[in-house]
Design an enzyme around this catalytic site. Structure first.
Site, PDB file in Angstrom:
ATOM      1  N   HIS A   1      -2.416   0.606   6.908  1.00 25.56           N
ATOM      2  CA  HIS A   1      -2.729   0.907   5.514  1.00 25.56           C
ATOM      3  C   HIS A   1      -2.314   2.341   5.215  1.00 25.56           C
ATOM      4  O   HIS A   1      -2.118   3.151   6.125  1.00 25.56           O
ATOM      5  CB  HIS A   1      -4.235   0.719   5.288  1.00 25.56           C
ATOM      6  CG  HIS A   1      -4.625   0.696   3.846  1.00 25.56           C
ATOM      7  ND1 HIS A   1      -3.953  -0.032   2.906  1.00 25.56           N
ATOM      8  CD2 HIS A   1      -5.636   1.322   3.182  1.00 25.56           C
ATOM      9  CE1 HIS A   1      -4.519   0.136   1.718  1.00 25.56           C
ATOM     10  NE2 HIS A   1      -5.552   0.965   1.872  1.00 25.56           N
TER      11      HIS A   1
ATOM     12  N   CYS B   1       0.803  -1.217   0.000  1.00 28.95           N
ATOM     13  CA  CYS B   1       0.000   0.000   0.000  1.00 28.95           C
ATOM     14  C   CYS B   1       0.836   1.267   0.000  1.00 28.95           C
ATOM     15  O   CYS B   1       0.492   2.239  -0.674  1.00 28.95           O
ATOM     16  CB  CYS B   1      -0.983   0.000   1.159  1.00 28.95           C
ATOM     17  SG  CYS B   1      -0.203  -0.130   2.768  1.00 28.95           S
TER      18      CYS B   1
ATOM     19  N   ASP C   1      -8.129   5.407  -2.934  1.00 28.53           N
ATOM     20  CA  ASP C   1      -7.265   4.332  -2.436  1.00 28.53           C
ATOM     21  C   ASP C   1      -6.709   3.566  -3.627  1.00 28.53           C
ATOM     22  O   ASP C   1      -7.362   2.666  -4.158  1.00 28.53           O
ATOM     23  CB  ASP C   1      -8.072   3.404  -1.522  1.00 28.53           C
ATOM     24  CG  ASP C   1      -7.168   2.415  -0.801  1.00 28.53           C
ATOM     25  OD1 ASP C   1      -5.981   2.307  -1.179  1.00 28.53           O
ATOM     26  OD2 ASP C   1      -7.650   1.754   0.141  1.00 28.53           O
TER      27      ASP C   1
END
Lengths: 318, 659
Positions: free
Chosen positions: B457, B413, B473
């Protein structure tokens, strides 16, 4: 003063009693148990582990700490159990000469389960360890240097164990009143028994010795095993002893008056040496001490009798 | 029969056992420590083994002192300190090795073993998983086996003779251990403040992010915080737990903005779907709190402030577990008026680094009619050829995002968020990186959401005119499962057992994996996470609400007595010697009476010989003695005896008076 007080308290707690009648079984009330120094250190370690577990909120740390703590508790039972129900009997306590190492024997039996690392010791001396299995009696021999002629007493024995992990010391006391007879230290410088102590006998008559076979005679206790007529025994005759003849010209009296030395012990050492020499040559000999005379004879039983007389000699006083 | 007159001594085999146990217990540490620690430790253990084996001299005191100082200095240069978790454990490992080198007596052996138990505990500072637990149990077993060996004085026990008694001790300790574990009152916090780095490295977000920093974090299954929702739990995909907002970018790392007063624009234009919840936050030694996007300004937890970038901050580091209740709006719009200063800050980047990424962003801008099309192109791009993995290849430290986007194309991520935000800034769209946690795991037992470090994250917020700050995202574009189902869902098929799972038509491996995960979560919930709260909950479920430590202490004592006596009885009753056969028992009593009168039976003496001797010594007792002896001989060696006869024998022995 305090030492005396401590001793009497300890005697009271640990039931110091008169010598006991064998066999002694280590029943529950006879066994004491306390943590060892290692055990206390272990306790301290678990405490540190506990504090660390609380502080760092380590669940597995708690698991570790509690496992070790409970294990210590279980170990106490195991240590106690390693001693419980053992049966003790006095073992061999063979006589020795002064200066040699005597052994006080204790025989240990277990009714069930092998016991590991069971130790026996006299007060403040090195312990002797043994494993005791169901199949055979363990004979534990405590070595002690016999310094002085006379009767050496063993005193109270401590039987203990720290198995399996050394955190606890379980122990029990037993007093069989074991004794070892300590003969005088033979004095080799004494040489041969003095010649003029021999009384002449007729030359050429065989006297008992060990040079040439002479005859068979009934066994008497104390005869050396090598002299027993095993073949005759095998033929289902009675127990016979072979007698050998030596061409001896004299009968020997080992006499206190002949041993010229400074003090009683030195004299006894000389006499002791002469007894050994005479015995080695198969000579028939007698022993004369102030207030005691042992008629001439030979053989192991006779030698033992003479040596014991020397060991227990008290200067002619009753 | 063996009887050895020896004091406890250091047997070579016992020493080898201890050394092996030490190596086992330290092995997990060596794997995570600098390599020189391994070399140091193993060399010294080998040296000690050689000393024992070849019976050579121990090193002098000067040598060990020099080694001790060397180890302390090396530790200091490695960590710049000698306290704290990593440095402290490194030092402890080195000292344990040196202790072995000095170990000459039984007493020092014992201290080394106890030090070994302590090393077991230090392993739990790093991990408390099932495999490590089992491994450490094995280590404890070996240590106890070593203790058994050292207490077998005068004989060298076999492998079985060491491990069996040790195993028996541990197994028999189990019931009491479980009782203690359940009942021992748990503290609500640490007894004293922990060294500041005691959780360094492994857990918690930091105030900067560069490729690799979160994927390290994600390997930790430590709990970050737990959440109890009032009412329904929101959808998994909306569980974005907002943490540090990173707006400063130096070409590799994204950092929390140095200037805390940038007016980012934080006015809410829409606030819908409120959700209220209570967070129990584990200490992370930083100042931020976590809340769902976006926190309600009216419900700021006590002692906290909401900064312009919507980051909840407390005034001091969070050093102990903290509970707070707050409310968030899941449907929101905010920050439509971005100041010029904020806009400049959100567009800043270093032209000289990651030139290809910057060029890519500018290319999108040129080719697109508006910002929506830029976004469209970006998502298409990320959707195409990237792989989501926890083990990305190393990147060029000067231009990491170029290396990621154009060469390796494998990342996590932080790779996606970092490069996406940079490309947006190059395309002229204000952007910043937000780190935090996404998702969590629902505990089926108490309906609590458990958020772990593994759920860490990073995502991006971009600012669009008329729309304000908008969460995008990029990881969701690459791996939608990450956002829908958590890290394991995303990694499961690709990251963990790729070829095996693919060739598993029955789903057997997948089932096993699920079962393993279920077991792990139970383990985490009930063993690792057995805290004061969990303890209360456990007893509440048993029907004892609100137990306090006094009650627990009382129960603990009761349980100790109960379980302890049960174990004792089990252990001691089992091997009580069998009772003597009745006739023998009576005979023994009879012999004891005679012995007390001075006529002890010799061990070799049969009953009839004994009888003869007693009769000769005490003719007056002859009738009774003869009667008892013949009864005994008949019962034991002859035709046997009926119950009445045995009773008669016992009665006569009782009545016999040796006087």
């Amino acid at each position: 003063m305090f030492a005396g007080l401590r001793q009497s308290i300890s005697d009271w707690i640990f039931r110091a009693t008169a010598p006991e009648v064998p066999p002694v079984t280590l029943v529950q009330r006879r066994i004491f148990i306390l943590p060892t120094r290692q055990g206390y250190t272990f306790g301290f370690t678990t405490l540190v582990l506990l504090i660390a577990s609380i502080n760092y909120a380590l669940s597995l740390g708690f698991v570790l700490t509690f496992t070790l703590m409970s294990m210590a508790g279980v170990a106490m039972l195991h240590t106690w159990r390693n001693l419980a129900h053992l049966k003790l009997r006095p073992g061999r306590c063979d006589p020795v000469f002064a200066g040699q190492t005597a052994h006080f024997g204790v025989n240990v039996e277990t009714p069930a389960q092998t016991r590991f690392s069971v130790a026996v010791r006299r007060t403040d001396e090195q312990p002797v360890y043994a494993d005791v299995s169901v199949a055979e009696t363990a004979s534990i021999a405590l070595p002690v240097v016999a310094a002085k002629r006379g009767v050496m007493r063993c005193g109270r024995l401590e039987i203990f164990t720290r198995y399996p992990i050394g955190l606890f010391h379980a122990w029990s006391y037993v007093d069989f009143d074991l004794r070892v007879v300590v003969y005088p230290r033979p004095d080799p410088s004494a040489g041969m028994p003095p010649a003029h102590s021999r009384s002449l006998t007729e030359e050429g008559i065989p006297v008992p010795g060990d040079e040439e076979f002479h005859m068979l005679r009934p066994y008497r206790p104390g005869d050396a095993p090598k002299l027993i007529a095993w073949k005759a025994l095998a033929r289902e005759q009675e127990l016979l002893t072979k007698e050998f003849s030596a061409m001896a010209s004299s009968e020997l009296w080992i006499d206190w008056e002949e041993a010229r030395a400074l003090d009683v012990e030195a004299r006894l050492s000389m006499l002791c040496h002469w007894v050994m020499v005479a015995d080695r040559f198969g000579q028939s000999y007698g022993l004369r001490l102030p207030g005691l005379a042992i008629a001439p004879s030979r053989g192991d039983a006779h030698r033992t009798r003479c040596l014991e007389a020397l060991a227990l000699f008290n200067g002619g006083r009753p | 029969m063996r009887s050895v007159a020896l004091s406890p001594h250091l047997d070579v085999r016992n020493v080898m056992w201890l050394l092996a146990a030490m190596v086992f217990v330290v092995a997990p540490h060596l794997l995570r420590m600098p390599y020189w620690v391994s070399i140091f430790f193993l060399a010294i253990v080998a040296w000690r083994a050689w000393i024992a084996w070849a019976a050579i001299h121990f090193p002098g005191r000067l040598v060990t002192a020099a080694l001790t100082i060397a180890a302390a200095i090396a530790t200091y240069f490695e960590y710049r300190r000698i306290v704290g978790r990593e440095a402290g454990v490194t030092l402890l490992v080195a000292m344990a090795a040196l202790k072995l080198l000095e170990m000459k007596t039984q007493r020092e052996v014992v201290l080394s073993i106890y030090l070994g138990f302590f090393l077991v505990l230090t392993n739990f500072l790093f991990s408390q998983t099932i495999p490590l637990g089992i491994y450490m149990l094995a280590c404890v077993w070996i240590f106890v086996g070593t203790m058994v060996g050292f207490n077998r004085v005068g004989s060298s026990p076999t492998l079985t003779q060491r491990l069996r008694p040790a195993g028996a001790l541990l197994v028999q300790a189990l019931p009491l251990m479980v009782a203690f574990f359940i009942l021992f009152p748990r503290a609500s916090g640490p007894l004293w403040a922990l060294p500041t780095d005691s959780r360094s490295g492994a857990t918690g977000l930091s105030d900067s992010m560069k490729p690799g920093s979160i994927s390290n974090l994600i390997k930790s299954d430590a709990i970050a915080f737990r959440v109890q929702f009032e009412g329904d739990r929101p959808q998994y995909s909306s569980l974005y737990w907002r943490g540090p907002v990173l707006a400063d970018f130096d070409g590799a790392a994204w950092k929390v903005a140095e200037d805390q007063n940038v007016p980012w624009g934080d006015a809410y234009a829409r606030r819908e779907k409120p959700v209220t919840y209570t967070v129990t936050l584990e200490p992370h030694f930083k100042r931020w709190l976590f809340a769902l996007d976006v926190p309600a300004k009216s419900q700021i937890p006590r002692g906290a402030t909401l900064r312009p970038d919507l980051q909840l901050m407390t005034s001091a580091d969070i050093r102990e577990r903290r509970r707070y209740e707050t409310t968030s709006f899941l449907d929101y719009r905010y920050g439509e008026t971005l100041s010029e200063r904020g806009r400049r800050a959100a567009l800043q980047f270093d032209e000289n680094r990651n030139p290809r990424t910057v060029a890519l962003g500018r290319q999108w801008r040129r080719e697109a009619a508006d910002e929506a099309q830029v976004l469209q192109k970006a998502f298409t791009y990320f959707n195409r050829e990237f792989t989501y993995t926890l083990e990305p290849p190393l990147l060029d430290p000067r231009n990491p995002y170029d290396a990621f986007l154009f060469e390796t194309k494998q990342g996590f991520c932080e790779h996606y968020a970092g490069s996406f935000a940079l490309a947006m800034r190059a395309a002229g769209i204000p952007a910043r990186v937000v780190t935090g946690y996404q998702g969590g795991e629902v505990n089926q037992i108490n309906n609590e959401l458990v958020v772990r470090q593994a759920d860490a994250h990073a995502w991006v917020e971009i600012w669009l005119r008329d729309r304000g700050w908008l969460r995008v995202d990029p990881t969701a574009a690459v791996s939608p499962l990450r956002v829908e189902g958590g890290v394991n869902a995303a990694l499961g098929p690709i990251g963990m057992l790729p070829s095996l799972i693919a060739a598993d038509p029955m789903g057997l491996l997948a089932n096993m994996r699920d079962a393993w995960r279920a077991m792990n979560s139970q383990w985490d919930a009930w063993v690792v996470g057995y805290s004061i709260d969990r303890q209360r909950q456990f007893f509440a479920q048993l029907g004892f609400p609100d137990v306090d430590w006094r009650t627990l202490g009382f129960w603990l004592m009761a349980a100790t007595i109960l379980v302890g006596s049960a174990v004792s009885v089990g252990l001691l009753v089992r091997d009580r010697p069998r009772r003597d056969e009745p006739s023998l028992a009576a005979w023994n009593r009879f012999c004891a009476k005679l012995a007390a009168a001075g006529l002890a039976r010799a061990a070799h003496e049969g009953p009839l010989d004994y009888l003869r001797r007693v009769e000769a010594a005490q003719p007056s007792w002859a009738p009774q003695v003869s009667d008892i002896t013949s009864r005994y001989v008949r019962a034991r060696y002859g035709e046997g005896a009926t119950r009445e006869e045995l009773r008669e024998l016992a009665r006569r022995v009782r009545d016999f008076r040796a006087a």
